[in-house]
Design a protein around this motif. Sequence first.
Motif, short mmCIF file in Angstrom:
data_model
loop_
_atom_site.label_atom_id
_atom_site.label_comp_id
_atom_site.label_asym_id
_atom_site.label_seq_id
_atom_site.Cartn_x
_atom_site.Cartn_y
_atom_site.Cartn_z
N TYR A 110 0.86 -1.49 0.03
CA TYR A 110 -0.12 -0.02 -0.17
C TYR A 110 0.79 1.31 -0.05
O TYR A 110 0.44 2.22 -0.54
N ILE A 111 2.05 0.89 0.57
CA ILE A 111 3.00 2.36 0.81
C ILE A 111 3.44 2.45 -0.79
O ILE A 111 3.49 3.63 -1.30
N GLY A 112 3.77 1.40 -1.66
CA GLY A 112 4.36 1.53 -2.91
C GLY A 112 3.20 2.17 -3.86
O GLY A 112 3.55 2.98 -4.63
N ALA A 113 1.98 1.57 -3.71
CA ALA A 113 0.97 2.10 -4.52
C ALA A 113 0.65 3.39 -4.01
O ALA A 113 0.45 4.31 -4.84
N PHE A 114 0.56 3.71 -3.05
CA PHE A 114 0.33 5.28 -2.53
C PHE A 114 1.32 6.16 -3.20
O PHE A 114 1.03 7.10 -3.76
N ALA A 115 2.57 5.83 -3.14
CA ALA A 115 3.92 6.54 -3.66
C ALA A 115 3.60 6.73 -5.00
O ALA A 115 3.92 7.94 -5.74
N PHE A 116 3.17 5.54 -5.86
CA PHE A 116 3.12 5.51 -7.18
C PHE A 116 1.98 6.59 -7.59
O PHE A 116 2.17 7.30 -8.63
N VAL A 117 0.92 6.49 -6.90
CA VAL A 117 -0.16 7.39 -7.17
C VAL A 117 0.37 8.98 -6.94
O VAL A 117 0.16 9.86 -7.74
N GLY A 217 -4.55 -4.24 -0.94
CA GLY A 217 -4.24 -2.59 -0.81
C GLY A 217 -3.74 -2.10 -2.11
O GLY A 217 -4.37 -1.08 -2.41
N THR A 218 -2.98 -2.74 -3.06
CA THR A 218 -2.39 -2.23 -4.36
C THR A 218 -3.90 -2.12 -5.18
O THR A 218 -4.02 -1.03 -5.71
N PRO A 219 -4.73 -3.02 -5.63
CA PRO A 219 -5.57 -2.84 -6.34
C PRO A 219 -6.44 -1.74 -5.89
O PRO A 219 -7.02 -0.75 -6.76
N ALA A 220 -6.81 -1.73 -4.59
CA ALA A 220 -7.65 -0.60 -4.10
C ALA A 220 -7.30 0.68 -4.55
O ALA A 220 -8.12 1.62 -4.67
N ILE A 221 -5.97 1.02 -4.17
CA ILE A 221 -5.30 2.22 -4.24
C ILE A 221 -5.29 2.65 -5.65
O ILE A 221 -5.72 3.78 -6.16
N MET A 222 -5.06 1.68 -6.36
CA MET A 222 -4.82 1.89 -8.06
C MET A 222 -6.30 1.74 -8.68
O MET A 222 -6.35 1.70 -10.08
N ARG A 223 -7.35 1.63 -7.93
CA ARG A 223 -8.75 1.73 -8.54
C ARG A 223 -8.79 0.82 -9.64
O ARG A 223 -9.51 0.84 -10.53
N PHE A 224 -8.13 -0.46 -9.17
CA PHE A 224 -8.66 -1.52 -10.00
C PHE A 224 -9.54 -2.78 -9.16
O PHE A 224 -9.16 -3.01 -8.05
N ASP A 225 -10.83 -3.12 -9.93
CA ASP A 225 -11.45 -3.83 -8.92
C ASP A 225 -11.08 -5.21 -9.20
O ASP A 225 -11.02 -5.98 -10.07
#
Lengths: 529, 401
Positions: A110-117, A217-225
Motif C-alpha cells: 500500500y505504501i508502494g501504491a500510494f507513492a506511485f499515485v 491494498g494495491t488494487p484498491a489504491i490503484m482503483r482496479f476492481d
Amino acid sequence: METDQHTPDAGTDLPIATTVASAAVAAAVLLPLLWLVRTGLTVGFDEAISLLTRPATVAVFVNSAALVAAVTLASICLGVPLAYLTVRTDLPFSRLFTVAASLPLVIPSYIGAFAFVSAFGPNGAFQRLLAPLGVESLPQIYGFPGAALVLTLYTYPYVYITARASLKSFDTTLVDAARTLRQSRWKTFRRVELPQIRPAVAAGALLVALYTLSDFGTPAIMRFDAFTRVIYVEFNTFGTETATLLSLQLVAVTFLILGLESLIRGEERGGGGGRSRDTVRLGRWRYPAVAFCVAVTTLALVVPLGILLTWFARGASDVGRSLAFRPEYVLNSVGVSAAAAVAATVAALPVAYLAARHRTRLTDLFERATYVGYAVPGVVLGLALVFFGTQYATAVYQTLYLLVFAYVIRFLPQAVGSMRASFLRVDPALPEAARTLGSSPSTAFRRVTLPLVAPGLLGGAALVFLTTMKELPATLLLRPSGFKTLVVHIWSAYESGYFGHAAVPALILLGVSALSMLVIISQEGYNVK
Amino acid sequence: MNDDTWRSVRSRRRFLAAVGAAGIGGLAGCNQGDDGGSGGGTAEETRADTGDGSSGDGTAGGSGEQIGSGRSPFGDRDISGGVSMTELPDLSGELTLYSGRGEALVGELVTYIEELYPDFTVRPRYNSAADLVNQIFTEGSSSPADVFFTVNAGALGALADEGRTGTLPDEVLDMVPDGFHDPDGRWIGTSGRARTIPFNTDALSDSDVPTDVMAFPDTEAFRDDVGWAPTYSSFQAFVTAMRVLEGEEATREWLQGMLDLGVTEYSDEFLVSQAVADGEISAGFANHYYIQRVLTGRPDAPISTAFTDGDAGAIFNVAGACTLDTASDDDLAANFVRHLLSAEAQDYFARTTFEYPLVPGVDPIGRLPSIDELNPPEELDLTQLSDLEGTISLLRDVGVL
C-alpha cells in the motif's frame, strides 16, 4: 535403499521420522482451514451462491485472473535476469545490486501504491516536475497498468531470490561443456541453465501469483476492481462469515493455480553438484546491465522513499508523542522476523526434502498444504488464529508465540518452495556415496546434502524474513497489546494521514533489511565456491 | 485561502435556522432531542488563535501542564465548558482498550489519562475498527477487551446488536446531548464528524455546489469530475441515511445517476480530499476533518468545505466508545469512557483530529462552523443508520461495489 534414487519420483520407501514431521507440519498449517470451513459454512447456501454468481463477482474474478497472469509474467521477466546478472556475471557493484534487488519485498504494497499515485498520478509530483517542460499529462497510472506495475515491482523479488538460490548451487561445468561445444551464451542459457533453474523460477512465480491474488491494498489504491475487494467489503461491514466463504474460494483458486504449476513443473531432473567457477563476462553489455538494475531498484525503492520524504518535508506538523520513534520497534521487527525465518526453515525442511526426494501423492499433499495459509488474506488467517487462541490456547493468545506461529503458517511455502528446488538440484549419487563410505543417513544428510542446499535454505529464510518484516494484518490481530513493529508504526502514521511520518521508519526498515540481507548473503557463499 | 473557507461557511449560514448562530455561550442543554441540529448556540465558531487549521501550535503540551484550571493541557487555549478530569473518580487497575481510532490520533490522550493515575495501566490495542469488531466477535466470551473506542456509530451498533456491549451508567450518558448516545445506553459518542463536500477552489466556487445532495447527479459541473469512496464506512452511513430519508428507489436512482455522471472511486476519503486538493477532481464526498488534515499538510492547498442542507449529505455521525460484556471491571471501564468525555479529552479531539466536541461548551478548532451552525437532517437519529446490510446489497445491485 531399494528405490532408484536417481528419479526422485520413485520414493515408495518413505523415511518414517521425516514423514511424521512433515505430516505434523501439514496438520498445523491446515488448522486455520478448519475454522474457515466451519465459519464459511454458516452462510446460507442460497446467499452464498447468489453472491458468488453475481455478474459483478464474476467480472472482478476475471480482472483478478488477468492481473495474476500479467504480474507473474512480468515478475519472471524482471527476476530471472536480475538473478542471472548478480550471480553469474561480472556485473559492477554486484553486491550492492544483490541486496537492493531483494529489498522491494519489504516495502508494504500500500505504501508502494500510494507513492506511485502521488508520483505519477494526474497532477502528481512527477507531472508537476515536468509541467514546465510542456508535458501536459502522463500516461494513466490508475487501473490495470498501475496495479500490474506496482505489484510486479514489489513481488518480483520472490522470483529473483529463488532463482538466485538455484543459480548459486548450479554446476557450471555443464555450462563449460556446452560452451566447448560452441553453443552461444544465449543458447547455453536456454538449453542448459534455464531447465536447471526452472523449478526454482516456478516456485518463485507461484508465490508471486498467489500474493497478487490475495493482495488488497494495491488494487484498491490503484482503483482496479479485484476479487479481494468483495472480501474486504464484507469484512468491513462485519460480515466475517461471508468474507470467510469468499476466502475459501480463494483457497480453491489457489489449488487450481498449484495444479497448473504442477503441469508446468513437468519432469524435474535431479543432479548437479555445487561447483561454480565460471563467470560470464559482460563486456560492453555492462552498461545496459547496470542501467537495468538501477532502473528497477530506483523505481521500486527510490520513488516511494522520495515521495515519503517530500511529505515529511512538507508536513512539519507536530503530531505529538504518539508517533515518536522508538528503537525497540527495530528490535521487535528483527526479533520476530528472525524467529519466523528460523522456525519456518526448520518446519519446511522435512516437507521440502520429502517433496523433492520422495515424491509421492502423500508428500505432494504435504507440500501443497503449506500453501493454504499463504492463499487466504492475512486478516482471515489472523482471525482463524484468534479463534484457536481464545478457544483452545488462551495461554499463548496475544503472545509472541502465537504471532510467530502465524507468520510460519503464512510464509511457510516461501521456505518450502525455495528449499525444494534446491533439493532437486542435489545429485542423489552424492549422499549415496557418503552412505557407501559408512556414514549414517543423518550424517550423510548433514555433511553432504545440507551444504549443497544451503543457498536454497538461506534463500527461503531470506524470503520469510523479509516478508515477515512487512507483515501487517496478522500482526495487528495477534500481537501482544502494546507490541509495535516498524511496519505497525508505518501503518499508524499512514492510516492517520501523516504520510510524512512514515518516511523515517520506512528508511529504517529498508536499512535494517539491507543489513540482514548482507548477513544472509554472506552465508550463501559457504561451501559453494 | 482562509477567505475561501470563510465564504463557504458564511454562505452556508444563509440556510441555517436563524437561531443563535452567533449567540453567546449557551453552554449546556443545547439541542436536546435531536442529533445535533440547529438550536442553542455556543460561542463564536472558531477562535482566531487556532483558526489556521494547523496543529502546529497544538500538541506540544504533554502532561506537565496544569489541569482542571480551565487551561487546555494539550495546547494554548482556555476551556470554558465541560467537566475536568480532576472532577472525575480516580482510575485504578488494568484496562484493555481496543481502539479503532489510530494511535497517531488518540495515543497521546490515552497515555495522558494513564499517566494521570499512578495505579492505572492501559493496555491499548490499535487496529482498524472492522478488524477489532470481527476480533471481538471471534474471541467470544474469552475476549480480553474492556473498552472499545472507535470511529463511528456503525461499529458500536454492530457490537450492541450482538449483545456484546455493557450498559453505561447515567452519569456517563448525561455528559452529551441525548442524540449522541444509544437510547438504551449501550454506547456513547465522544466526538462528532459532519458529512461535507470538499471542493477545489480553483475549479468551483461555493455557489457551484448544490445545497441539495439529491441534485448532484444532475449537476453538469461534476461530470467526470467528482469522487467518492464507497468502501469507506462513513460513505456507507451516508447512503444508509439517504435510504432512510429518501427511500430505496430514490437512493438507487441517485447512485445510478452518480455512476452515469462518471464519478471516480477512491479507496478512502482522505484520498478523495487529496485528489480534490490536487485538482484531479473538483469535488467529492468526505467527512469534514479530512479537509482539515489536507490543509494541515498543505496550508495553501486550493480546497474548501461545502455543506448540503438538511439532507443525507449533511448527516452528523459520532466517534464513540462502549464497554464490553467481557469487561473484567465494569466500573473501571465506564469510568474510563467518562474520561473520554472530560473537558480535556474533548479539547484534545478538537485539536488533534479536528472533530466536533460533543460536550457542550468545548468548541471545534479549524476552519469550521460551530456544531450549532451545522444543519443535519432533523428527522434522523444515529441508530437508524445500522442497516448496513441493506446498503451494501443496494450498492452491489447498482454496481457501485
